[in-house]
Design a protein around this motif. Structure first.
Motif, PDB file in Angstrom:
ATOM      1  N   ARG A 297       7.274 -35.063 -44.771  1.00 16.86           N
ATOM      2  CA  ARG A 297       5.022 -36.102 -44.279  1.00 16.86           C
ATOM      3  C   ARG A 297       5.654 -36.584 -42.830  1.00 16.86           C
ATOM      4  O   ARG A 297       4.189 -37.296 -42.160  1.00 16.86           O
ATOM      5  N   THR A 298       6.305 -36.821 -41.987  1.00 15.79           N
ATOM      6  CA  THR A 298       6.672 -37.647 -40.744  1.00 15.79           C
ATOM      7  C   THR A 298       7.483 -37.001 -39.831  1.00 15.79           C
ATOM      8  O   THR A 298       8.375 -36.140 -40.286  1.00 15.79           O
ATOM      9  N   ASP A 299       6.302 -36.881 -38.912  1.00 12.76           N
ATOM     10  CA  ASP A 299       7.773 -35.819 -37.605  1.00 12.76           C
ATOM     11  C   ASP A 299       7.687 -37.324 -36.414  1.00 12.76           C
ATOM     12  O   ASP A 299       6.174 -37.789 -36.080  1.00 12.76           O
ATOM     13  N   LEU A 300       8.863 -36.644 -35.247  1.00 12.10           N
ATOM     14  CA  LEU A 300       8.888 -37.061 -33.898  1.00 12.10           C
ATOM     15  C   LEU A 300       8.386 -36.018 -33.184  1.00 12.10           C
ATOM     16  O   LEU A 300       9.392 -34.936 -33.545  1.00 12.10           O
ATOM     17  N   TYR A 301       7.769 -36.357 -32.267  1.00 13.10           N
ATOM     18  CA  TYR A 301       7.727 -35.686 -30.844  1.00 13.10           C
ATOM     19  C   TYR A 301       8.184 -35.879 -29.817  1.00 13.10           C
ATOM     20  O   TYR A 301       7.072 -37.044 -29.609  1.00 13.10           O
ATOM     21  N   ALA A 302       8.070 -34.948 -28.953  1.00 16.47           N
ATOM     22  CA  ALA A 302       8.189 -34.931 -26.969  1.00 16.47           C
ATOM     23  C   ALA A 302       7.382 -34.264 -26.743  1.00 16.47           C
ATOM     24  O   ALA A 302       7.329 -32.741 -26.811  1.00 16.47           O
ATOM     25  N   MET A 303       6.662 -34.330 -25.424  1.00 13.13           N
ATOM     26  CA  MET A 303       5.456 -33.024 -24.880  1.00 13.13           C
ATOM     27  C   MET A 303       4.940 -33.821 -23.913  1.00 13.13           C
ATOM     28  O   MET A 303       5.422 -34.611 -22.978  1.00 13.13           O
ATOM     29  N   ALA A 304       5.540 -32.470 -23.018  1.00 11.45           N
ATOM     30  CA  ALA A 304       4.907 -32.647 -21.722  1.00 11.45           C
ATOM     31  C   ALA A 304       4.254 -31.289 -20.979  1.00 11.45           C
ATOM     32  O   ALA A 304       4.390 -30.648 -21.785  1.00 11.45           O
ATOM     33  N   MET A 305       2.947 -31.532 -20.489  1.00  5.68           N
ATOM     34  CA  MET A 305       2.271 -31.004 -20.073  1.00  5.68           C
ATOM     35  C   MET A 305       1.936 -30.876 -18.079  1.00  5.68           C
ATOM     36  O   MET A 305       2.111 -32.217 -17.948  1.00  5.68           O
ATOM     37  N   ASN A 306       1.454 -30.172 -17.938  1.00  5.82           N
ATOM     38  CA  ASN A 306       0.635 -29.358 -16.776  1.00  5.82           C
ATOM     39  C   ASN A 306      -0.648 -29.078 -16.161  1.00  5.82           C
ATOM     40  O   ASN A 306      -0.588 -28.359 -17.093  1.00  5.82           O
ATOM     41  N   ASP A 307      -1.455 -30.145 -15.945  1.00  4.70           N
ATOM     42  CA  ASP A 307      -3.225 -29.217 -15.789  1.00  4.70           C
ATOM     43  C   ASP A 307      -3.604 -29.528 -14.799  1.00  4.70           C
ATOM     44  O   ASP A 307      -3.881 -30.306 -13.606  1.00  4.70           O
ATOM     45  N   LEU A 309      -6.631 -27.761 -11.772  1.00  4.17           N
ATOM     46  CA  LEU A 309      -7.895 -27.279 -11.318  1.00  4.17           C
ATOM     47  C   LEU A 309      -7.946 -26.928  -9.893  1.00  4.17           C
ATOM     48  O   LEU A 309      -7.134 -27.958  -9.121  1.00  4.17           O
ATOM     49  N   SER A 310      -8.538 -25.731  -9.088  1.00  3.75           N
ATOM     50  CA  SER A 310      -8.016 -24.777  -8.416  1.00  3.75           C
ATOM     51  C   SER A 310      -8.755 -26.067  -7.106  1.00  3.75           C
ATOM     52  O   SER A 310      -9.912 -26.950  -7.616  1.00  3.75           O
ATOM     53  N   GLY A 311      -8.053 -26.839  -6.247  1.00  9.03           N
ATOM     54  CA  GLY A 311      -8.821 -26.854  -5.038  1.00  9.03           C
ATOM     55  C   GLY A 311      -8.416 -28.623  -5.364  1.00  9.03           C
ATOM     56  O   GLY A 311      -8.640 -29.510  -5.132  1.00  9.03           O
ATOM     57  N   GLN A 312      -7.246 -29.426  -6.487  1.00  8.19           N
ATOM     58  CA  GLN A 312      -6.861 -30.740  -7.093  1.00  8.19           C
ATOM     59  C   GLN A 312      -5.720 -30.371  -7.208  1.00  8.19           C
ATOM     60  O   GLN A 312      -5.382 -29.851  -7.498  1.00  8.19           O
ATOM     61  N   SER A 313      -5.066 -31.826  -7.006  1.00  8.69           N
ATOM     62  CA  SER A 313      -3.702 -32.019  -7.480  1.00  8.69           C
ATOM     63  C   SER A 313      -3.402 -31.676  -9.070  1.00  8.69           C
ATOM     64  O   SER A 313      -4.641 -31.578  -9.812  1.00  8.69           O
ATOM     65  N   ALA A 314      -2.290 -31.737  -8.602  1.00  6.81           N
ATOM     66  CA  ALA A 314      -2.159 -31.466 -10.364  1.00  6.81           C
ATOM     67  C   ALA A 314      -2.031 -32.664 -11.129  1.00  6.81           C
ATOM     68  O   ALA A 314      -1.190 -33.826 -11.481  1.00  6.81           O
ATOM     69  N   GLY A 315      -2.763 -32.286 -12.281  1.00  5.28           N
ATOM     70  CA  GLY A 315      -2.415 -33.671 -13.673  1.00  5.28           C
ATOM     71  C   GLY A 315      -1.391 -33.354 -14.380  1.00  5.28           C
ATOM     72  O   GLY A 315      -0.901 -32.168 -14.807  1.00  5.28           O
ATOM     73  N   ARG A 316      -0.510 -34.524 -14.855  1.00  2.00           N
ATOM     74  CA  ARG A 316       0.738 -34.073 -15.680  1.00  2.00           C
ATOM     75  C   ARG A 316       0.878 -35.396 -16.761  1.00  2.00           C
ATOM     76  O   ARG A 316       0.184 -36.375 -16.656  1.00  2.00           O
ATOM     77  N   SER A 317       0.999 -35.240 -18.135  1.00  2.36           N
ATOM     78  CA  SER A 317       1.089 -35.737 -19.487  1.00  2.36           C
ATOM     79  C   SER A 317       2.421 -35.975 -19.918  1.00  2.36           C
ATOM     80  O   SER A 317       2.970 -34.784 -19.603  1.00  2.36           O
ATOM     81  N   VAL A 318       3.055 -36.784 -19.974  1.00  7.90           N
ATOM     82  CA  VAL A 318       4.352 -36.696 -20.840  1.00  7.90           C
ATOM     83  C   VAL A 318       4.380 -37.817 -22.033  1.00  7.90           C
ATOM     84  O   VAL A 318       3.409 -38.914 -21.744  1.00  7.90           O
ATOM     85  N   SER A 319       4.190 -37.824 -22.894  1.00 10.30           N
ATOM     86  CA  SER A 319       4.292 -38.881 -24.268  1.00 10.30           C
ATOM     87  C   SER A 319       5.692 -37.877 -24.962  1.00 10.30           C
ATOM     88  O   SER A 319       6.313 -36.833 -25.796  1.00 10.30           O
ATOM     89  N   VAL A 320       5.684 -39.069 -25.839  1.00  9.85           N
ATOM     90  CA  VAL A 320       6.352 -39.712 -27.220  1.00  9.85           C
ATOM     91  C   VAL A 320       5.821 -40.033 -28.671  1.00  9.85           C
ATOM     92  O   VAL A 320       5.630 -41.311 -28.323  1.00  9.85           O
ATOM     93  N   GLY A 321       6.034 -39.769 -29.495  1.00  5.41           N
ATOM     94  CA  GLY A 321       4.889 -40.363 -30.660  1.00  5.41           C
ATOM     95  C   GLY A 321       6.332 -39.562 -32.011  1.00  5.41           C
ATOM     96  O   GLY A 321       6.769 -39.071 -32.144  1.00  5.41           O
TER      97      GLY A 321
END
Length: 326
Positions: A297-307, A309-321
């Protein structure tokens, strides 16, 4: 009847003795995380505590009554929750039972019919065939289909009728329609799914002409094919979608590939996806993470994302939850 009175009444029903051939169940999930994120093109990052990064927090009640002869009556009432601020809904504009509100009939021989507000078959297929499931925060598939302006329509349709066939050697089909009710047109969807052993796949067609609100939406059409194969040591996922904005005359080609690898008491997750539009900026998204289960029923997670769009600086996200199901 206000929202608090309605919720109190449902809780009271749960405390009453159940009939021998009927049941009412309360259930839900709470997902809260802390992290830092920067949107594509943004100049600064934001530190925040968020609800629903991996799974949108929700609560619900479902009931089943045996009518005899293999036929059952059902109901579902489900609402979203913003656990970080203690508010209902995904946003302030959500209705109270925005996740689901329906009644239906179910039979192993004839299938299932549900009337009311139902989760779309496109959303179910999208979450079922990517390693990050229904994560609006980190699944490239969910972000590309539902939050990148490629497809209109919510993950649930109001005023809808959903029919799902029984399983025939692993195959199921569904037909889905949401009545127009003067809101610009009706929504329709057809889908087929196969799941047997390590192999699974689906094909979904959807056309949207309304979104259930007062603001008109663009007419869109999408066909998506998905598949997965579980080798044991690794489970592979793939998706391809062709979407068209009929109002603006823009086409989108969406490609997704991912993997889930069992590791210790959890899973290592990874996915890459991209959107190629006929006009406008292309998008590429990478996500990697680890999901560790303390219990069923219970889990812990750690995630990282690079997003990007052409012509724009990259977006980045990191979370622990943490997610907890009840």
């Amino acid at each position: 009847m206000n929202q608090k009175t309605l919720a109190a009444g449902l809780i009271t029903l749960l405390s009453l003795p159940a009939l021998a051939q009927s049941s009412i169940t309360a259930y839900g999930l709470v997902d809260v995380s802390a992290g830092i994120s920067k949107a594509p093109g943004a100049s600064a990052s934001v530190k925040s505590v968020d609800s629903g990064k991996m799974t949108t927090s929700y609560y619900g009640f479902r009931g089943v009554e045996d009518l005899g002869g293999g036929l059952s009556a059902t109901f579902n009432l489900e609402g979203f929750l913003r656990a970080d601020i203690g508010a209902s809904g995904r946003s302030a504009t959500d209705t109270y039972w925005a996740r689901a509100a329906n009644v239906g009939l179910s039979s192993k021989e004839w299938g299932t019919l549900r009337i009311g507000r139902n989760t779309t078959t496109l959303f179910v297929a999208t979450l079922s065939f990517n390693p990050f499931g229904d994560s609006f925060g980190y699944s490239p598939s969910i972000r590309h289909i539902f939050t990148s302006n490629t497809v209109t329509g919510d993950s649930g349709w109001s005023d809808s009728v959903l029919y799902t066939t029984p399983s025939f050697s692993g195959f199921t089909g569904s037909a889905f329609v949401a009545a127009g009710e003067g809101q610009g047109g009706r929504n329709v969807a057809l889908s087929g799914t196969y799941a047997a052993g390590p192999l699974a796949g689906s094909l979904v067609y959807q056309k949207v002409q309304k979104d259930g609100g007062t603001t008109p939406v663009d007419d869109t059409e999408v066909t998506m094919a998905s598949g997965s194969y579980d080798f044991g040591a690794v489970k592979l996922f793939g998706q391809y979608a062709s979407a068209e904005n009929l109002t603006r005359r823009i086409d989108y080609k969406i490609y997704e590939a991912g993997a889930s690898v069992p590791l210790g008491a959890g899973k290592l997750l990874a996915q890459f996806g991209k959107i190629n539009p006929s006009t406008g900026a292309a998008r590429q998204t990478w996500t990697v993470g680890y999901d560790y289960f303390l219990s069923k029923r219970t889990d812990l997670y750690a995630m990282a994302m690079n997003d990007k769009l052409s012509g724009q600086s990259a977006g980045r996200s990191v979370s622990v939850g943490m997610r907890h199901r009840f």
